[in-house]
Write a protein that holds these residues in place. Structure first.
Motif, mmCIF file in Angstrom:
data_model
loop_
_atom_site.group_PDB
_atom_site.id
_atom_site.type_symbol
_atom_site.label_atom_id
_atom_site.label_comp_id
_atom_site.label_asym_id
_atom_site.label_seq_id
_atom_site.Cartn_x
_atom_site.Cartn_y
_atom_site.Cartn_z
ATOM 1 N N PRO A 32 0.793 -1.231 0.000
ATOM 2 C CA PRO A 32 0.000 0.000 0.000
ATOM 3 C C PRO A 32 0.826 1.282 0.000
ATOM 4 C CG PRO A 32 0.054 -0.947 2.185
ATOM 5 C CD PRO A 32 0.725 -1.936 1.274
ATOM 6 N N ILE A 33 0.257 2.286 -0.634
ATOM 7 C CA ILE A 33 0.826 3.629 -0.580
ATOM 8 C C ILE A 33 0.491 4.245 0.770
ATOM 9 C CG2 ILE A 33 0.629 5.954 -1.538
ATOM 10 C CD1 ILE A 33 0.373 4.624 -4.302
ATOM 11 N N ASP A 34 -0.709 3.993 1.284
ATOM 12 C CA ASP A 34 -1.129 4.433 2.614
ATOM 13 C C ASP A 34 -2.036 3.373 3.209
ATOM 14 O OD1 ASP A 34 -0.114 6.907 3.703
ATOM 15 O OD2 ASP A 34 -1.065 7.975 2.050
ATOM 16 N N LYS A 35 -2.193 3.402 4.520
ATOM 17 C CA LYS A 35 -3.005 2.417 5.237
ATOM 18 C C LYS A 35 -4.420 2.383 4.671
ATOM 19 C CE LYS A 35 -4.804 1.303 9.795
ATOM 20 N NZ LYS A 35 -4.906 1.752 11.187
ATOM 21 N N GLY A 36 -4.871 1.198 4.256
ATOM 22 C CA GLY A 36 -6.208 1.025 3.698
ATOM 23 C C GLY A 36 -6.267 1.052 2.187
ATOM 24 N N HIS A 37 -5.115 1.203 1.529
ATOM 25 C CA HIS A 37 -5.050 1.224 0.062
ATOM 26 C C HIS A 37 -5.718 -0.053 -0.471
ATOM 27 C CE1 HIS A 37 -2.118 1.584 -3.641
ATOM 28 N NE2 HIS A 37 -3.347 1.278 -4.016
ATOM 29 N N THR A 38 -6.740 0.138 -1.284
ATOM 30 C CA THR A 38 -7.592 -0.959 -1.746
ATOM 31 C C THR A 38 -7.672 -0.969 -3.265
ATOM 32 O OG1 THR A 38 -8.896 -0.913 0.287
ATOM 33 C CG2 THR A 38 -9.984 -1.822 -1.662
ATOM 34 N N THR A 75 -10.322 3.562 8.745
ATOM 35 C CA THR A 75 -8.940 4.031 8.879
ATOM 36 C C THR A 75 -8.846 5.437 9.459
ATOM 37 O OG1 THR A 75 -8.909 4.970 6.643
ATOM 38 C CG2 THR A 75 -8.190 2.651 6.893
ATOM 39 N N LYS A 76 -9.977 6.119 9.521
ATOM 40 C CA LYS A 76 -10.012 7.516 9.977
ATOM 41 C C LYS A 76 -9.164 8.421 9.074
ATOM 42 C CE LYS A 76 -11.449 6.415 14.605
ATOM 43 N NZ LYS A 76 -12.363 5.465 14.102
ATOM 44 N N ALA A 77 -9.109 8.055 7.801
ATOM 45 C CA ALA A 77 -8.386 8.867 6.817
ATOM 46 C C ALA A 77 -9.127 10.189 6.612
ATOM 47 C CB ALA A 77 -8.276 8.120 5.494
ATOM 48 N N ILE A 102 -6.992 5.083 -2.502
ATOM 49 C CA ILE A 102 -5.855 5.309 -1.620
ATOM 50 C C ILE A 102 -6.246 6.325 -0.547
ATOM 51 C CG2 ILE A 102 -3.438 6.004 -1.483
ATOM 52 C CD1 ILE A 102 -3.396 5.437 -4.611
ATOM 53 N N PRO A 103 -6.435 5.871 0.698
ATOM 54 C CA PRO A 103 -6.740 6.809 1.773
ATOM 55 C C PRO A 103 -5.589 7.797 1.937
ATOM 56 C CG PRO A 103 -7.103 4.546 2.480
ATOM 57 C CD PRO A 103 -6.386 4.492 1.165
ATOM 58 N N ARG A 104 -5.946 9.011 2.305
ATOM 59 C CA ARG A 104 -4.944 10.073 2.495
ATOM 60 C C ARG A 104 -5.116 10.676 3.883
ATOM 61 N NH1 ARG A 104 -0.979 9.414 -1.155
ATOM 62 N NH2 ARG A 104 -1.790 9.286 -3.255
ATOM 63 N N TYR A 105 -3.997 11.049 4.459
ATOM 64 C CA TYR A 105 -3.964 11.548 5.827
ATOM 65 C C TYR A 105 -3.283 12.909 5.849
ATOM 66 C CZ TYR A 105 -5.026 6.662 6.533
ATOM 67 O OH TYR A 105 -5.618 5.430 6.458
#
Length: 134
Positions: A32-38, A75-77, A102-105
């Motif tokens: 994943p690029i970030d946590k939760g990348h689907t 993920t709270k993204a 891709i979730p973003r933070y």
């Protein structure tokens, strides 16, 4: 032609599924690029989006709001990006149509090339967390 995604869909290779219907699956990206990348993937094998009928493309993309909402909740993204690549020059690594969510933070920035390798246990826990959000 051998296809990793077809193997995941058929159960011949492990995948951490968060969504499935008659024609589509969504599973966590192994790198994943970030946590939760689907990845949202049609079950029928198409190499590129131009190989699909327009109604099938629309049906694929219609799944994204529901799946993205579950990912964001779990993920709270703060936001998410969508990507869809076609062909090697476009950096399509697996030649089976797929859409990246891709979730973003806010505190992480939006870097496209950063990849992390998660353990199978981490992927299992995260997939369950996302599936459990309604």
């Amino acid at each position: 032609m051998h296809c990793i995604f077809c193997d995941i869909i058929s159960g011949n290779r492990e995948g951490h599924f968060i969504y499935e219907d008659a024609d589509h699956v969504a599973f966590l990206d192994k790198y994943p690029i970030d946590k939760g990348h689907t990845l949202v993937v049609p079950k029928k094998h198409y190499e590129k989006i131009t190989d699909m009928e327009s109604g099938d493309v629309g049906n694929l993309f219609s799944k994204i709001p529901h799946i993205a909402s579950k990912i964001l909740a779990a993920t709270k993204a703060d936001a998410f990006s969508i990507a869809q690549n076609n062909g090697r020059a476009a950096k399509q690594i697996i030649p089976h149509v797929h859409v990246h969510i891709i979730p973003r933070y806010n505190d992480a920035g939006a870097i496209w090339t950063k990849r992390v390798i998660l353990s199978q246990d981490e992927l299992k826990v995260l997939a369950k967390q996302i599936r459990d959000h309604t």
